[in-house]
Write a protein that holds these residues in place. Sequence first.
Motif, PDB file in Angstrom:
ATOM      1  N   ASP A  99      -7.909   1.913  -2.022  1.00 29.79           N
ATOM      2  CA  ASP A  99      -9.307   2.181  -2.318  1.00 29.79           C
ATOM      3  C   ASP A  99     -10.248   1.042  -1.945  1.00 29.79           C
ATOM      4  OD1 ASP A  99     -10.919   4.229  -3.089  1.00 29.79           O
ATOM      5  OD2 ASP A  99     -10.857   3.756  -5.223  1.00 29.79           O
ATOM      6  N   GLY A 100      -9.880  -0.180  -2.209  1.00 29.06           N
ATOM      7  CA  GLY A 100     -10.760  -1.311  -1.943  1.00 29.06           C
ATOM      8  C   GLY A 100     -10.580  -1.960  -0.593  1.00 29.06           C
ATOM      9  N   VAL A 101      -9.697  -1.414   0.248  1.00 29.61           N
ATOM     10  CA  VAL A 101      -9.404  -2.019   1.552  1.00 29.61           C
ATOM     11  C   VAL A 101     -10.500  -1.674   2.544  1.00 29.61           C
ATOM     12  CG1 VAL A 101      -7.784  -2.075   3.483  1.00 29.61           C
ATOM     13  CG2 VAL A 101      -6.925  -1.986   1.138  1.00 29.61           C
ATOM     14  N   ARG A 102     -10.990  -2.690   3.218  1.00 28.34           N
ATOM     15  CA  ARG A 102     -12.017  -2.478   4.258  1.00 28.34           C
ATOM     16  C   ARG A 102     -11.401  -2.789   5.618  1.00 28.34           C
ATOM     17  NH1 ARG A 102     -16.575  -1.590   1.495  1.00 28.34           N
ATOM     18  NH2 ARG A 102     -16.974  -2.797  -0.354  1.00 28.34           N
ATOM     19  N   CYS A 103     -11.721  -1.939   6.589  1.00 31.93           N
ATOM     20  CA  CYS A 103     -11.203  -2.156   7.944  1.00 31.93           C
ATOM     21  C   CYS A 103     -12.190  -2.876   8.811  1.00 31.93           C
ATOM     22  CB  CYS A 103     -10.859  -0.806   8.587  1.00 31.93           C
ATOM     23  SG  CYS A 103      -9.543   0.032   7.709  1.00 31.93           S
ATOM     24  N   TYR A 141       0.808  -1.221   0.000  1.00 29.80           N
ATOM     25  CA  TYR A 141       0.000   0.000   0.000  1.00 29.80           C
ATOM     26  C   TYR A 141       0.842   1.274   0.000  1.00 29.80           C
ATOM     27  CZ  TYR A 141      -3.452  -3.473   1.254  1.00 29.80           C
ATOM     28  OH  TYR A 141      -4.244  -4.583   1.263  1.00 29.80           O
TER      29      TYR A 141
END
Length: 168
Positions: free
Chosen positions: A164-168, A134
């Motif tokens: 952009d597509g990373v979710r926490c 990243y």
Amino acid sequence: MVDANMKWNADESIRRARAFQPYDLTWLEEPTIPDDVAGHARIAREGGVPIATGENLRTLWEFKQMIAAGGVSYPEPDVTNCGGVTVFMKVAHLAEAHNLAVTSHGAHDITVHLLAACPNRSYLETHGFGLDRYIADPMTLVAGCATAVDRPGHGIRFDWKRLDGVRC
């Protein structure tokens, strides 16, 4: 360098440290749990090998206790959990005041800059917990040496498209 990752109690750490003596270790890392300051001091005193510890210490006070007790040869702050850049540098200065070399743990893209600012630096541990993918220009090693990028601040530029597509 040997990393025990907090696996042993003080007595077992001393026994194993003595067994490692013929191998001229740079250090034995995290031989026991970070809360056992007296145990670390015993290991350092009786084990006969240098001790690196601190990646699981969370405050300047914890480092102060460990250093004052003689439980560490290489303080090893982790900038991501010791209180950030300010505390990392305070630990480095505290180590310097006690004639100890400071090392690092994790987040090498940031700590390469911090160690570069420390006259008592030793080794840079290189692993970024998978964050490299990243970062636009992750740190590289050339012939075993790291160079801090020449950008202001911590020097990190994120790869926003990958984030952009990373979710926490």
